[in-house]
Design a protein around this motif. Structure first.
Motif, PDB file in Angstrom:
ATOM      1  N   UNK A 149       0.864  -1.185   0.000  1.00  0.00           N
ATOM      2  CA  UNK A 149       0.000   0.000   0.000  1.00  0.00           C
ATOM      3  C   UNK A 149       0.896   1.230   0.000  1.00  0.00           C
ATOM      4  N   UNK A 150       0.691   2.099  -0.998  1.00  0.00           N
ATOM      5  CA  UNK A 150       1.553   3.274  -1.155  1.00  0.00           C
ATOM      6  C   UNK A 150       0.727   4.548  -1.133  1.00  0.00           C
ATOM      7  N   UNK A 151       1.286   5.566  -0.520  1.00  0.00           N
ATOM      8  CA  UNK A 151       0.658   6.888  -0.491  1.00  0.00           C
ATOM      9  C   UNK A 151       1.793   7.907  -0.400  1.00  0.00           C
ATOM     10  N   UNK A 152       1.657   9.025  -1.138  1.00  0.00           N
ATOM     11  CA  UNK A 152       2.735  10.013  -1.162  1.00  0.00           C
ATOM     12  C   UNK A 152       2.605  11.029  -0.031  1.00  0.00           C
ATOM     13  N   UNK A 153       3.728  11.583   0.348  1.00  0.00           N
ATOM     14  CA  UNK A 153       3.754  12.678   1.310  1.00  0.00           C
ATOM     15  C   UNK A 153       3.356  13.962   0.597  1.00  0.00           C
ATOM     16  N   UNK A 154       2.268  14.622   1.066  1.00  0.00           N
ATOM     17  CA  UNK A 154       1.881  15.947   0.580  1.00  0.00           C
ATOM     18  C   UNK A 154       1.896  16.004  -0.952  1.00  0.00           C
ATOM     19  N   UNK A 155       1.165  15.085  -1.573  1.00  0.00           N
ATOM     20  CA  UNK A 155       1.281  14.811  -3.003  1.00  0.00           C
ATOM     21  C   UNK A 155       1.156  16.059  -3.881  1.00  0.00           C
ATOM     22  N   UNK A 156       0.046  16.776  -3.802  1.00  0.00           N
ATOM     23  CA  UNK A 156      -0.189  17.908  -4.701  1.00  0.00           C
ATOM     24  C   UNK A 156       0.880  18.995  -4.538  1.00  0.00           C
ATOM     25  N   UNK A 157       1.268  19.251  -3.306  1.00  0.00           N
ATOM     26  CA  UNK A 157       2.244  20.313  -3.066  1.00  0.00           C
ATOM     27  C   UNK A 157       3.669  19.924  -3.446  1.00  0.00           C
TER      28      UNK A 157
END
Length: 535
Positions: A149-157
């Motif tokens: 399971x992957x999720x980015x740190x502060x993706x849009x910014x």
């Protein structure tokens, strides 16, 4: 010279007037004025050379997250919102064609299908269901395997603007390279020349984010088709932990090396599918089960009432139970009693969530959205008393209240509304803005809640509240100070001029229209037109 097309601008206006120009801010009144004066505003926008144009700095506020932290969210100046939307509209078909086809059920979020009414995305609502269904299917296929399971740190910014430019060229070919250059330049100007970040809130940013994620999807697709994604939330299914570690290593290296993105240490994990199944919750399915169960409960009560009326004193209701008759009642209640069922279910769901230390935000948002749609008031006292916990979903909370409050409701719950206004959370500008927006509802005319600068932090919001209260003294106080105000505040004061006498207002607004920029002029002329039409 590079400028956006008239077609793209027309579509952009439909988009920002039908939908929000930012998911995190109230709809600006300016777009109604722009629509009223569209011929002149559109001509101004068409004349701009975007190779030289510099957008204004957007409003940036900190919106609360459930864990007590904050995210930066943005509201673009109205003209910039139109230009940004038009620019991205011109590339959106190419972006969608660059993505993995929807039929493969991998990239499930925000399939791009712009329509003539200003909608950017597929509106059939199947994306999330597809995402959860595909997750269940892969869990069954890899019953003894593991999931990344992957999720980015502060993706849009953190999106690298130069990669947006490159990928627009890759997706659209040489014909769109100039679009990529202009969009990168536009974003750099919004970010004061910082090469990272897209505005958080405007729908066009979703298109650019999906373009970035399409490149990530293609990287994973080189290794496996057994993955599914919703925005930046990726789930990859493999047979063993060793295989998962190798794949996650390669993917981490790719997203950092090519996009300067970093996976969240908190949300990126390798776990067994068995454990994932224990943790994975489909809130929407759970909500539907509660609604179904409540319908059965109500039907059972009604059936037993009818049954016992016709039984003798020594008859057993369970022996006389007729499944077919009960099913008829259940179907009837499910159809005709939908409002009562939903009222009870959403009240129970909201109470249950508010008792948790960390409520499920997705479920809370759905409760408020559905309660808004059906004008359900059963959750009103629960919501008002739970304001402190509901701060992370203040947008949905306020939009719901706008749908259900009237003067009687405000009078009845005056104490709760006063507690909200007095809450320490009102010192957070983002929360303050949304509560100020709520207080602009005319239902609050009959109660005297404080709206001075100690309570309402932004001058723009105080101007809009003065308009609701028809406070001529407040508006007159800014007649000679208009030019020292910022653009958002100046436009709100001009908009509030409608409370003045017609002669006074029109004289002032005509001067402001002649002096002001395109949006200020549109607001002033729109107010003049509306005042004249009222006489």
């Amino acid at each position: 010279m590079f400028s956006v097309t008239a077609k793209a601008l027309e579509w952009a206006l439909k988009h920002v007037t039908r939908f929000y120009s930012s998911d995190f801010f109230p709809a600006p009144f300016e777009f109604r004025a722009i629509s009223h004066q569209w011929t002149s505003v559109k001509g101004h926008l068409e004349s701009l050379n975007l190779e030289e144009y510099t957008p204004r700095s957007p409003i940036a506020l900190l919106a609360p997250k459930p864990n007590g932290t904050f995210r930066v969210v943005h509201q673009l100046d109205p003209l910039d919102a139109l230009l940004y939307t038009a620019l991205v509209y011109e590339i959106c078909e190419r972006v969608e064609n660059y993505r993995i086809p929807a039929s493969q059920e991998i990239a499930c979020s925000y399939r791009i299908t712009p329509d003539v009414n200003g909608s950017l995305f597929d509106t059939n609502g199947e994306g999330w269901q597809q995402y959860t269904r595909r997750t269940h299917e892969l869990c069954k296929k890899y019953r003894t395997g593991v999931v990344i399971t992957c999720d980015f740190v502060d993706f849009y910014n953190q999106i690298y603007t130069h990669r947006i430019r490159n990928l627009i060229g890759e997706a659209g070919g040489r014909a769109y390279e100039q679009h990529g250059k202009i969009i990168e330049r536009f974003l750099l100007a919004l970010n004061t020349q910082t090469s990272r970040g897209v505005p958080v809130g405007p729908a066009p940013s979703i298109i650019l984010a999906e373009l970035i994620m399409a490149d990530v999807d293609k990287k994973i697709l080189n290794q496996t088709r057994d993955f599914v994604r919703w925005v930046d939330d990726i789930r990859v299914f493999v047979k063993s932990r060793a295989e998962a570690e190798t794949m996650l290593h390669d993917l981490t290296d790719f997203v950092h090396g090519n996009h300067r993105l970093v996976f969240s240490g908190e949300k990126t994990r390798i776990i067994s599918v068995r454990r994932f199944n224990e943790l994975f919750e489909d809130d929407e399915a759970k909500e539907n089960e509660r609604i179904k169960a409540k319908a059965q409960e109500l039907a059972l009560e009604k059936y037993y009432e009818e049954l016992t009326e016709n039984l003798g004193p020594y008859d057993d209701p369970d022996e006389a139970f007729d499944q077919d008759e009960f099913q008829e009642i259940l179907e009837k209640i499910a159809k005709t009693g939908k409002f009562d069922i939903l009222s009870k279910v959403y009240a129970e769901l909201l109470e249950a969530e508010l008792e948790k230390p960390f409520p499920e935000l997705a479920l809370l948002r759905r409760i408020f959205r559905n309660a808004s749609r059906y004008r359900i008031r059963s959750i009103l006292p629960i919501a008002l008393n739970g304001f402190e916990t509901l701060v992370p979903v203040v947008r949905e909370f306020v939009l719901y209240l706008h749908k259900v409050v009237d003067e009687k409701v405000v009078k009845k719950y005056e104490k709760q509304f006063r507690n909200i206004v007095d809450s320490p959370r009102m010192q957070i500008p983002y929360i303050n803005m949304w509560i100020a927006y709520l207080l602009q509802n005319e239902a609050f005319n009959e109660v005297d809640l404080p709206t001075d600068e100690k309570v309402i932090l932004q001058l723009r919001d105080r101007a809009l509240l003065a308009r609701r209260r028809s406070d001529r003294t407040w508006v007159k106080g800014y007649k000679n100070r208009l030019d020292v105000l910022g653009p958002w505040e100046k436009r709100a004061v001009l908009y509030a001029a409608s409370v003045l006498s017609q002669d006074e207002a029109i004289h002032w607004l005509e001067i402001a229209a002649a002096r002001g920029d395109a949006v200020e002029s549109a607001v002033a002329k729109c107010v003049i037109s509306e005042m004249k039409s009222d006489t």
